[in-house]
Design a protein around this motif. Structure first.
Motif, PDB file in Angstrom:
ATOM      1  N   LEU B  45       1.303  -1.550  -0.310  1.00  0.00           N
ATOM      2  CA  LEU B  45      -0.073  -0.234  -0.223  1.00  0.00           C
ATOM      3  C   LEU B  45       1.142   1.051  -0.257  1.00  0.00           C
ATOM      4  N   ARG B  46       2.206   1.122   0.794  1.00  0.00           N
ATOM      5  CA  ARG B  46       2.838   2.504   0.235  1.00  0.00           C
ATOM      6  C   ARG B  46       3.768   2.808  -0.344  1.00  0.00           C
ATOM      7  N   MET B  47       3.665   1.054  -1.037  1.00  0.00           N
ATOM      8  CA  MET B  47       4.245   1.707  -2.477  1.00  0.00           C
ATOM      9  C   MET B  47       3.553   1.788  -3.325  1.00  0.00           C
ATOM     10  N   PHE B  85      -3.691   6.843   7.585  1.00  0.00           N
ATOM     11  CA  PHE B  85      -2.612   5.385   8.666  1.00  0.00           C
ATOM     12  C   PHE B  85      -4.017   5.675   9.368  1.00  0.00           C
ATOM     13  N   GLN B  86      -2.724   3.495  10.215  1.00  0.00           N
ATOM     14  CA  GLN B  86      -3.053   2.682  11.339  1.00  0.00           C
ATOM     15  C   GLN B  86      -4.005   4.420  12.692  1.00  0.00           C
ATOM     16  N   ALA B  87      -3.037   5.107  12.981  1.00  0.00           N
ATOM     17  CA  ALA B  87      -3.664   6.124  14.206  1.00  0.00           C
ATOM     18  C   ALA B  87      -1.881   7.337  13.566  1.00  0.00           C
ATOM     19  N   LEU B 160      -8.796   6.803  -2.199  1.00  0.00           N
ATOM     20  CA  LEU B 160      -8.058   6.904  -1.450  1.00  0.00           C
ATOM     21  C   LEU B 160      -7.538   5.428  -0.656  1.00  0.00           C
ATOM     22  N   LEU B 161      -6.127   5.903   0.278  1.00  0.00           N
ATOM     23  CA  LEU B 161      -5.450   4.988   0.256  1.00  0.00           C
ATOM     24  C   LEU B 161      -5.476   4.462   1.963  1.00  0.00           C
ATOM     25  N   PHE B 191     -11.112   3.136  -4.056  1.00  0.00           N
ATOM     26  CA  PHE B 191      -9.759   3.628  -2.923  1.00  0.00           C
ATOM     27  C   PHE B 191      -8.847   2.238  -2.146  1.00  0.00           C
ATOM     28  N   VAL B 192      -8.260   1.991  -2.336  1.00  0.00           N
ATOM     29  CA  VAL B 192      -7.308   0.581  -1.789  1.00  0.00           C
ATOM     30  C   VAL B 192      -7.410   0.047  -0.263  1.00  0.00           C
TER      31      VAL B 192
END
Lengths: 269, 244
Positions: B45-47, B85-87, B160-161, B191-192
């Motif tokens: 995902l970060r890629m 992000f997660q948080a 959106l990611l 989105f992903v």
């Protein structure tokens, strides 16, 4: 210990700071006053043992010299405060740049300044470096010396503040498309500044007092003028006690302000 | 979205996380990545976000390859991507409104007034108006994530990611965040999503990729993935996560 006595002498557990409620502020004030009175009594005793003959008339005659020195110190410290902060921010950013020579320069600067006596730095700057670059203004050399000295400590404080900003903040800034400069400007520095303000203010207090060492190159600041008065009047204590008071007038508000900032930062997080 | 991954490899300090990954999707709206922790979902995902370059291979989005070695192109790509992000998404020294304002003004060159108007509309739509002037520390974890999603949406991103946006939240807050994502899905946004919420994955995805064991062992329609898993890896994974 009896409960009422405990209440007067002990702060609530887990509270390192002076307590905040009205009743506890009152108790804190009384404690402060009692300890201050105790210290004053000790000093009074010591002075009495000395059988010192106070003579304030000499220093009073030279009061203009005191004022002159005090204002020179305020000007020196004020200018150095600005220059050293600018220097500190710049050096801290350079220390984090990808350019290795820049990092090396900052490393050497910080270690060199922190590892050698300020006195030697002043003399080196005044007698060797400044003449070589035709810098003849004594005050300018003084501001430069003080700024370089204090700037090294400020560099470390700011670098620490920047490094304390979590990885997630950089990552988020990158994710929303901010440039490196924008990230520093809008995300990192505002947060870092908040956390380092107390230590920064502490460094400023040191800077004000360290300016007294500039007397060795004949800058007519507060400490030098007190020395002059002393050598004219032979009233040592009467010359140096006003000196202490004059510095306290500058440093105490700074310390109190720091306290308040610390408390505010405490509530913020 | 049209997304193509060609022989993607990624290693961290000699440790390879992804090996020779390939995937070709056309016209997918909601892609969900599932798989074991440490299996490379987040890395992938970060890629896609342009936050992490692959060691080898090419990522192509809407027919255009991402240029991982061109910093400016990469930043433009990130500016058109809404990442959550997660948080810890929000900047703690800024209010909710200011968090949304920063990218709009600094990255997208909007005027302050126009941006504020848009933010106001957006916060109202997501029922966040009451929190507009609060700092992140004054918001619940769920509210923080919703503000973060609002910020990602505010920039009008091409996609959106979401990187496990609910895994730091309790069930109730998880629900409020997932509702918001479902709403965005209904609105037609691409989105992903990386998630451990299998029920939600199934409901919201039109394509599911199972990422793990250095690659994508299996991908397909949610019904196929969840009801008729073919590979032993996916079978075992689903058996594990669905048994509780």
């Amino acid at each position: 210990m009896a409960a009422p006595v405990r209440r007067w002498l002990l702060a609530p557990e887990e509270s390192a700071e002076a307590p905040h409620s009205k009743a506890s502020t009152w108790r804190w004030g009384v404690n402060l006053l009692l300890v201050a009175l105790g210290l004053a009594a000790g000093f009074t005793f010591a002075f009495q043992q000395l059988h010192y003959h106070w003579n304030w008339s000499g220093p009073w005659r030279y009061r203009a010299l005191f004022w002159q020195g005090w204002f020179t110190t305020v000007a020196l410290a004020g200018a150095s405060l600005l220059v050293s902060t600018t220097l500190g921010v710049g050096a801290a950013l350079l220390a984090r740049s990808r350019l290795l020579p820049a990092r090396a320069l900052v490393r050497l600067y910080v270690e060199g300044i922190r590892g050698t006596p300020f006195l030697v730095q002043i003399l080196l700057l005044f007698y060797v470096v400044a003449p070589a670059f035709r810098l003849e203004n004594r005050l300018a050399v003084g501001v430069l010396a003080l700024s370089l000295f204090s700037g090294a400590y400020i560099t470390e404080i700011i670098r620490g503040g920047i490094e304390g900003i979590g990885k997630s903040q950089w990552e988020t800034a990158r994710a929303i498309g901010l440039t490196r400069t924008q990230t520093y400007r809008h995300v990192v520095l505002p947060q870092a500044l908040r956390s380092i303000l107390p230590s920064l203010a502490g460094q400023f207090v040191s800077l004000i007092k360290d300016s007294s060492l500039l007397s060795v190159i004949g800058i007519g600041e507060f400490a030098l003028q007190a020395q002059q008065v002393n050598s004219q009047t032979y009233s040592t204590l009467e010359s140096y006690l006003p000196l202490a008071l004059g510095y306290l007038v500058l440093t105490l508000p700074l310390s109190l302000w720091t306290r308040r900032l610390e408390r505010r930062a405490h509530f913020d997080t | 979205m049209d997304l193509r991954l060609q022989s993607i490899g990624k290693s961290f300090g000699g440790q390879s996380v992804l090996r020779d990954v390939a995937l070709e999707l056309t016209n997918v709206q909601a892609l969900v990545l599932i798989g074991p922790s440490g299996g490379g979902k987040s890395t992938l995902l970060r890629m896609l976000a342009g936050l992490e370059p692959p060691t080898t291979g090419t990522v192509t989005l809407e027919g255009e390859p991402l240029h991982y070695h061109d910093d400016d192109a990469l930043r433009r790509h990130r500016a058109r991507t809404g990442f959550v992000f997660q948080a810890h998404n929000l900047f703690p020294h800024l209010t909710a409104t200011e968090n949304l304002l920063l990218p709009l003004v600094q990255v997208h060159g909007m005027t302050q007034d126009a941006a504020l108007e848009q933010i106001d509309t957006l916060l109202r739509r997501f029922h966040l108006s009451d929190h507009a002037h609060k700092r992140p520390s004054q918001l619940s974890g769920g509210q923080q994530q919703r503000v973060a999603i609002a910020r990602a949406v505010a920039i009008r991103p091409r996609w959106l990611l979401f990187d496990e946006p609910t895994s730091a939240l309790d069930p109730e807050m998880t629900a409020e965040v997932l509702d918001m994502i479902a709403e965005l899905r209904a609105e037609g946004r691409s989105f992903v999503l990386v998630t451990h919420q299998m029920g939600f994955a199934r409901r919201v995805a039109d394509h599911v990729a199972f990422v793990g064991f250095g690659g994508i062992p299996e991908h397909g329609q949610p019904a196929d993935i969840f009801d008729q898993p073919r590979t032993p890896e996916l079978k075992r994974f689903l058996h594990r996560v669905l048994s509780y």
